[in-house]
Motif scaffolding. Structure first.
Motif, PDB file in Angstrom:
ATOM      1  N   ALA A 121      40.118  48.326  38.058  1.00  0.00           N
ATOM      2  CA  ALA A 121      40.908  47.917  39.090  1.00  0.00           C
ATOM      3  C   ALA A 121      41.950  48.779  39.869  1.00  0.00           C
ATOM      4  O   ALA A 121      42.062  48.831  41.063  1.00  0.00           O
ATOM      5  N   THR A 130      40.118  44.510  46.398  1.00  0.00           N
ATOM      6  CA  THR A 130      41.013  43.717  45.428  1.00  0.00           C
ATOM      7  C   THR A 130      40.112  43.433  44.290  1.00  0.00           C
ATOM      8  O   THR A 130      38.856  43.505  44.442  1.00  0.00           O
ATOM      9  N   GLU A 132      39.709  40.652  40.929  1.00  0.00           N
ATOM     10  CA  GLU A 132      40.042  39.416  40.373  1.00  0.00           C
ATOM     11  C   GLU A 132      39.683  39.301  38.728  1.00  0.00           C
ATOM     12  O   GLU A 132      38.461  39.585  38.649  1.00  0.00           O
ATOM     13  N   GLU A 133      40.445  39.055  38.009  1.00  0.00           N
ATOM     14  CA  GLU A 133      39.971  39.081  36.436  1.00  0.00           C
ATOM     15  C   GLU A 133      39.848  37.501  36.142  1.00  0.00           C
ATOM     16  O   GLU A 133      40.348  36.740  36.387  1.00  0.00           O
ATOM     17  N   ARG A 134      38.460  37.314  35.426  1.00  0.00           N
ATOM     18  CA  ARG A 134      38.167  35.876  35.162  1.00  0.00           C
ATOM     19  C   ARG A 134      37.611  35.852  33.677  1.00  0.00           C
ATOM     20  O   ARG A 134      36.907  36.841  33.252  1.00  0.00           O
ATOM     21  N   LEU A 142      35.187  41.173  35.607  1.00  0.00           N
ATOM     22  CA  LEU A 142      35.975  41.545  37.076  1.00  0.00           C
ATOM     23  C   LEU A 142      34.999  41.175  38.167  1.00  0.00           C
ATOM     24  O   LEU A 142      33.958  41.682  38.213  1.00  0.00           O
ATOM     25  N   ARG A 145      36.236  43.108  45.294  1.00  0.00           N
ATOM     26  CA  ARG A 145      35.979  43.140  46.849  1.00  0.00           C
ATOM     27  C   ARG A 145      36.355  44.589  47.444  1.00  0.00           C
ATOM     28  O   ARG A 145      37.677  44.923  47.312  1.00  0.00           O
ATOM     29  N   ARG A 161      30.520  42.487  40.502  1.00  0.00           N
ATOM     30  CA  ARG A 161      30.936  41.661  39.377  1.00  0.00           C
ATOM     31  C   ARG A 161      30.793  42.745  38.189  1.00  0.00           C
ATOM     32  O   ARG A 161      29.554  43.090  37.926  1.00  0.00           O
TER      33      ARG A 161
END
Length: 248
Positions: A121, A130, A132-134, A142, A145, A161
């Motif tokens: 990150a 940027t 995004e953690e999911r 992660l 982008r 990804r």
């Protein structure tokens, strides 16, 4: 099956790797039992696998530290460090979606993925991207982008990804690119490839984050040179790893 090779410059990724050097550590630490036991049991049942958990005598491509299950329409490309001539990553491609794989040594007592996510990150953020953690198919993932120019010259972004799996004394990282980074239908065959990967750690001691050795398959013959890969992306947050690729 198509094999290819692509050279990598060792200089890429040097800034972030220096900050994470752990040359004085070894992975030969006392084994501990804890909350990770149930997670480890789940991984052993669904993959990716340790060599002790999966028979790879038939239907697998032997790349040394990684064994890859053969699949329809699969193209396999090895990435070679230019200075040392060693193989540092393998990329799998099915119909434009790709998956880069690397395996690293890890301590017995703890995994690496929790720490590595923060470093990825930070690397992406330093380049204006940027993250995004999911929660996804392989636990915490992660979605990165990164700024990029579109084919028509406009400013856009490309997506990668990142997934990571901690195994017994190893850590496996995958980077999904192309349609498989976001489209579930395109991702499905790539996810199955990742689940079927078998990691061969061997018994000799290695420092944590040391890249496990890869090699050209014995029956591959002279490899073909494949098309140039997409955008080269963030510096690798693992010691002695290459830059992350295939953010396409």
């Amino acid at each position: 099956m198509i094999f290819g090779r692509r050279k990598k410059n060792q200089e890429s990724g040097k800034d972030s790797s220096a900050a994470l050097s752990h040359a004085d550590e070894t992975d030969e630490l006392p084994e501990e039992q804890g909350e990770g036991a149930s997670t480890e049991d789940g991984r052993a049942a669904t993959g990716p696998f340790d060599e002790s958990e999966k028979d790879t005598t038939a239907g697998y491509i032997d790349l040394g530290a990684l064994r890859i299950a053969a699949a329809e329409n699969l193209q396999l490309r090895l990435e070679v460090e230019e200075r040392t001539k060693r193989v540092i990553a393998v990329t799998l491609d099915i119909k434009g979606s790709n998956l880069q794989l690397q395996a690293f040594a890890a301590p017995r007592s703890e995994g690496l993925w929790d720490e590595i996510r923060g470093q990825i990150a930070a690397s992406v953020g330093s380049q204006g991207g940027t993250v995004e953690e999911r929660t996804g198919e392989f636990g915490t993932e992660l979605i990165a982008r990164l700024p990029a120019q579109t084919p028509d010259g406009r400013q856009g972004f490309r997506v990668a990804r990142f997934v990571g799996v901690d195994g017994p004394r190893w850590f496996l990282r995958g980077v999904f690119g192309g349609p498989g980074a976001m489209d579930p239908a395109a991702a499905a065959p790539m996810e199955q490839l990742f689940r079927n990967v078998v990691v061969v750690r061997e018994e000799h001691p290695l420092p944590p984050r040391e890249l496990l050795p890869l090699r050209l398959p014995k029956d591959a013959g002279a490899p073909k040179q494949q098309a140039e890969q997409p955008l080269t992306a963030p510096d690798d947050p693992l010691r002695r790893g290459p830059e992350i690729t295939h953010i396409g």
